[in-house]
Scaffold this motif. Structure first.
Motif: not given
Ligand code: ATP
Ligand code: MG
Length: 374
Positions: A38-39, A41-44
């Motif tokens: 989690s966190g 950066g996958k979704s980003t």
């Molecule tokens: N709009 C935003 N503004 C500020 N920080 C963000 C934003 N979106 C994501 N982040 C930060 O960027 C990092 C990556 O987030 P992301 O959502 O891509 O993670 P993830 O791998 O998809 O996690 P998960 O498995 O929980 O969905 C995290 O630290 C998150 O807090």
């Protein structure tokens, strides 16, 4: 069908670097899984591919065309989100068919595609229901169906199975693999579930803190993890990772840690700190008098078809996994061994995998160790 190329793709949110200089070439027809905690950066990263998040740096190419500044609607991608929304007033059939109606496809065409997709996702009996008459897992499959009904260049999916129970997850996984084989379309699939990654992917990209740790076929990332992070993230229970030293004793390499004295093969190396990695399923019981590892059994867990024993080797905690019954009782001592091919070594400072020449014959061994390429 699409090839998707990422060059130095980065996303900065103020002080947070969510995605950090990713280079990745997703080939046409591939099922690429972005895997990480989690966190990380996958979704980003997925949203940047979709065009929903603007990269702070880097370029994105789809079929050799630079789409970095192209709006989402013009990228020919279908996306399933981590959280999804259905049209509450429309039936399941109309929800799934929605993207086709918006594209003014013929009724017969729409009906045929909807039936096909609903069949593949086991929604055939529910086509006339409204979303509020469905369970969470069924709604999630409708959302999946709405994406799959289209024929885009690539599907982007963000944890589309996260709301399903274990059994449905397994069957939907198989359905998705099957759909991928039939359609031959590129899939980019985000998950933090290693089983989903290992079972469906043609290649897995492991992300950690916005960076790529390793990209490879499922067997490759599992059998030859490129770093301590990947080694510890894949596998259940996790790989045993032990701080150790490696040295030369009587012309032979030896790995030493509390409770462990594991001879490798003839050769010489300057003494160095390493992380020794042994998967729980690679540990085997051996004669306590001669075994390289001696341990005491602390706890045995019944996992149904297997057992996991937690052991203490001179202060080092080790897990051993094998078919039930293991015949190990808490309090008993036992010797343990591990086949050389199942020994993983990582640099203690960088965490990267250490590689050695494949033929451990004296003549071929000089300075065996070199850091494996990323
Ligand atoms: N709009 C935003 N503004 C500020 N920080 C963000 C934003 N979106 C994501 N982040 C930060 O960027 C990092 C990556 O987030 P992301 O959502 O891509 O993670 P993830 O791998 O998809 O996690 P998960 O498995 O929980 O969905 C995290 O630290 C998150 O807090
Ligand atoms: Mg996410």
């Amino acid at each position: 069908m699409s090839r998707i190329q990422l060059h130095g793709v980065t996303k900065q949110y103020g002080d947070v670097t969510a995605v950090d200089g990713i280079d990745l070439d997703i080939t046409d027809g591939e099922f690429l899984v972005l895997l990480g905690p989690s966190g990380c950066g996958k979704s980003t990263l997925l949203r940047m591919i979709a065009g929903l998040v603007e990269p702070s740096a880097g370029r994105l190419l789809i079929d050799d065309r630079d789409v970095t500044d192209v709006p989402p609607g013009e990228r020919d991608l279908a996306m399933v989100f981590q959280s999804y929304a259905l049209y509450p007033h429309l039936s399941v059939a109309r929800n799934i068919g929605f993207p086709l109606r918006a594209r003014r496809r013929s009724r017969a065409d729409i009906r045929q595609r909807v039936t096909e997709v609903a069949g593949a996702l086991d929604l055939g009996q529910l086509l006339d229901r409204k979303p509020r008459e469905l369970s969470g897992g069924q709604r999630q499959r409708v959302a999946l169906g709405r994406a799959l009904v289209r024929d885009p260049g690539a599907f982007l999916m963000d944890e589309p199975l996260s709301n399903l129970d274990a059994q449905l997850r397994t069957s939907t996984r198989a359905n998705l693999s099957d759909l991928h084989r039939r359609l031959g379309t590129t899939f980019v699939y985000v998950t933090h579930d290693q089983i989903e990654a290992l079972t469906m992917a043609t290649r897995v990209a492991v992300l950690n803190r916005g960076r790529l740790e390793q990209v490879g076929a499922p067997a490759e990332v599992y059998d030859r993890p490129a770093s301590v992070f990947v080694a510890g993230f894949l596998g259940s229970p996790a790989m045993n990772l032990v701080d150790a030293t490696i040295e030369t004793v009587d012309g032979r390499l030896l790995v030493r840690a509390p409770g462990i004295e594991l001879p490798l093969w003839p050769g010489e190396t300057p003494a160095r700190e390493v992380v020794l990695g042994i998967r729980p399923e690679s540990l085997v019981r051996a004669d306590a008098a001669t075994a390289p590892i001696r341990a005491t059994v602390e706890l045995v867990e019944n996992m149904g078809h297997e057992e996991v024993a937690h052991l203490d080797a001179g202060g080092t905690r080790l897990a051993l996994r094998g078919p039930r019954p293991l015949n190990l009782t808490p309090g008993a001592s036992t010797g343990l061994a591990v086949p050389l091919a199942a020994v993983h070594l990582f640099d203690a400072t960088t965490g990267r995998r250490l590689a050695w020449r494949d033929t451990p014959q004296p003549a071929a061994v000089e300075s065996e160790f070199e850091t494996a390429p990323a």
